[in-house]
Design an enzyme around this catalytic site. Structure first.
Site, mmCIF file in Angstrom:
data_model
loop_
_atom_site.group_PDB
_atom_site.id
_atom_site.type_symbol
_atom_site.label_atom_id
_atom_site.label_comp_id
_atom_site.label_asym_id
_atom_site.label_seq_id
_atom_site.Cartn_x
_atom_site.Cartn_y
_atom_site.Cartn_z
ATOM 1 N N GLU A 189 0.829 -1.215 0.000
ATOM 2 C CA GLU A 189 0.000 0.000 0.000
ATOM 3 C C GLU A 189 0.860 1.260 0.000
ATOM 4 O OE1 GLU A 189 -2.925 0.150 3.153
ATOM 5 O OE2 GLU A 189 -4.462 -0.700 1.875
ATOM 6 N N HIS A 245 8.799 -26.643 -1.770
ATOM 7 C CA HIS A 245 8.214 -27.768 -2.495
ATOM 8 C C HIS A 245 7.064 -27.313 -3.385
ATOM 9 C CE1 HIS A 245 10.546 -30.763 -0.144
ATOM 10 N NE2 HIS A 245 10.608 -29.724 0.678
ATOM 11 N N LYS A 252 -14.055 -0.496 -4.142
ATOM 12 C CA LYS A 252 -15.180 -0.128 -3.271
ATOM 13 C C LYS A 252 -16.267 0.574 -4.078
ATOM 14 C CE LYS A 252 -12.306 0.603 0.812
ATOM 15 N NZ LYS A 252 -11.778 1.588 1.737
HETATM 16 O O1 PA5 Z 1 -3.631 0.972 5.843
HETATM 17 C C1 PA5 Z 1 -4.759 1.386 5.711
HETATM 18 O O2 PA5 Z 1 -5.047 2.575 5.874
HETATM 19 C C2 PA5 Z 1 -5.897 0.444 5.377
HETATM 20 O O3 PA5 Z 1 -5.463 -0.850 5.209
HETATM 21 C C3 PA5 Z 1 -6.921 0.463 6.483
HETATM 22 O O4 PA5 Z 1 -6.288 0.093 7.673
HETATM 23 C C4 PA5 Z 1 -8.085 -0.476 6.185
HETATM 24 O O5 PA5 Z 1 -8.644 -0.153 4.951
HETATM 25 C C5 PA5 Z 1 -9.137 -0.367 7.279
HETATM 26 O O6 PA5 Z 1 -9.622 0.934 7.369
HETATM 27 P P1 PA5 Z 1 -10.460 1.395 8.626
HETATM 28 O O7 PA5 Z 1 -9.616 1.281 9.829
HETATM 29 O O8 PA5 Z 1 -10.855 2.812 8.336
HETATM 30 O O9 PA5 Z 1 -11.673 0.482 8.725
#
Ligand code: PA5
Length: 442
Positions: free
Chosen positions: A282, A303, A417
């Site tokens: 990310e 393996h 989303k």
């Molecule tokens: O790193 C990030 O920001 C995302 O992976 C969020 O942690 C994830 O989408 C969950 O979001 P939230 O805590 O708003 O539910």
């Protein structure tokens, strides 16, 4: 010494020279300075940078008290969250737990996870498991509106209230969310839940050392003070090894190594790799660039994926997590008949065999054109994991700046989303719904 370390010697014997790696070290150090000055891209999300050294003993006391209440009064505690709101806790708990903890009697509440998928059978099975048992909930969502945890929370909250009554439920639900905004903050206020804050300037994937990670880890019975102390040690003394990692992986990337495989030889590190994949994926995968973070569990995956790694396209490098010492000793017995031909290793510890598998693999892969970076952990304990977490977090920020991306946003995760909401006819998505239906119907 209880310190983790890094060794790029194997990377040097691969396709990238020490000169090239060293040429990027100044850029990595400058990236660390940019993080410290707070004037780089995404600088409104740097709250994690001095988090370890700024957590107070009172804050840890408070988390430990809530954890003790949940541990003592519940058979199960379900941590609901996705992405950064679950992977850190899951990674640390799995790394520290007995491998077969799930099948053994527990001394406190068992920590389970939900809201990290939309598996219907997963939720059904979970609800069947906790039905008739005292359970608590830690619901974690910074935005408070993420679909996966919201679905799990709606179901489990409803079940808990019906099973134990609204009052007991409210006393055993803890919400970890934004300080002021969002649906979860509003609900927590109305219902009187115990709450903890995810600071505005800490993104999900950098939040494991906030209550997001610390509370579930403490409920599982682990020492969050030692975890934080490990992170503090890395925050204070780790810049050189973090620069080595950030510089090496960028040098490899520039040399055509597009995929980094995080390798472990200890099955308890599987979820640490999942957490790392999120952190780096990310943070760096944007603007049409970024190393693809992958992971394997060795020797298991030797393996399966071993063939590809040894002989496939030469666009990969490996970062090996080496655990120096196992907690327990298992010695291979001698067998008179020796039908399996194993007597040559009789009397040796299983860990010694694993280490030779590791070394043999490293040599084979480096010889096959897969550069290796080696990160050594003295043991799997809270202190070492705290060091490793902070090491990867700060090295990620540095590496992202060397790559010239903003490591602290994640615009790409919105695309699925929007389509999902359009397909489910979410109010506010009418235009997108029409467009996507037209596209699907040809
Ligand atoms: O790193 C990030 O920001 C995302 O992976 C969020 O942690 C994830 O989408 C969950 O979001 P939230 O805590 O708003 O539910």
């Amino acid at each position: 010494m209880n310190r983790i370390n890094i060794d790029n010697a194997a990377a040097i014997t691969g396709s990238v020279t020490e000169q090239v790696i060293e040429s990027l070290r100044p850029a990595a150090i400058e990236a660390a300075r940019t993080l410290e000055r707070g004037d780089g891209a995404g600088n409104d999300f740097l709250g994690w940078l001095h988090l370890p050294s700024s957590i107070t003993s009172e804050q840890l006391d408070n988390i430990e008290q809530t954890a003790a209440m949940l541990r003592n009064e519940c058979e199960y505690v379900i941590a609901i969250g996705i992405g950064g709101s679950y992977l850190g806790a899951k990674a640390v708990i799995e790394a520290l737990n007995d491998n077969f903890a799930a099948y053994k009697p527990a001394s406190g509440a068992r920590v389970l996870f939900a809201g990290n998928n939309i598996g219907e059978d997963y939720l059904y099975d979970l609800m069947q498991l906790v039905k008739g048992h005292k359970f608590g909930i830690i619901v974690i969502s910074k935005s408070g509106t993420t679909t996966e945890p919201a679905i799990a929370f709606r179901l489990l909250k409803d079940m808990l209230e019906q099973q134990e009554g609204k009052q007991w439920a409210a006393q055993h639900i803890v919400a970890i969310t934004d300080a002021a905004r969002g649906a979860l903050r509003k609900l927590a206020g109305e219902e009187g839940y115990v709450t903890y804050v995810i600071p505005d300037n800490v993104g999900g994937r950098f939040s494991v050392l906030t209550p997001v990670g610390l509370l579930p880890i403490a409920v599982a019975g682990f020492d969050i003070r030692a975890l934080v102390a490990g992170a503090v040690a890395m925050e204070r003394e780790g810049e050189e090894i973090m620069a080595t990692y950030a510089a090496t992986r960028n040098a490899l990337y520039r040399d055509g190594k597009k995929v980094e495989i995080l390798v472990n030889f200890d099955p308890r590190l599987h979820f640490l790799a999942e957490w790392w994949k999120q952190l780096y994926g990310e943070s760096e995968g944007k603007d049409g660039k970024g190393i693809f973070p992958a992971a394997v569990d060795f020797t298991t995956d030797l393996h399966s994926m071993g063939q590809w790694i040894q002989d496939g396209e030469r666009t990969i490098f490996e970062t090996v997590l080496r655990v120096e010492n196992q907690n327990n000793e298992v010695v291979i017995p001698r067998d008179e008949a020796d039908l399996d031909g194993l007597n040559y290793i009789a009397g040796k510890r299983v860990g010694e065999v694993n280490k030779m598998a590791e070394l043999g693999t490293q040599i084979a892969h480096v010889d096959g054109g897969v550069p290796n970076i080696l990160i050594t952990l003295p043991a799997l304990n809270e202190h070492c994991l705290g060091q490793l977490i902070y090491f990867f977090e700060k090295a990620c920020g540095m590496s992202g700046y060397v790559l010239d991306v903003n490591p602290f946003n994640q615009p790409g995760v919105e695309a699925y989303k929007k389509n999902m909401f359009a397909l489910l006819n979410k109010p506010g998505y009418e235009e997108q719904s029409k467009a996507i239906q037209a596209r699907l119907n040809g």
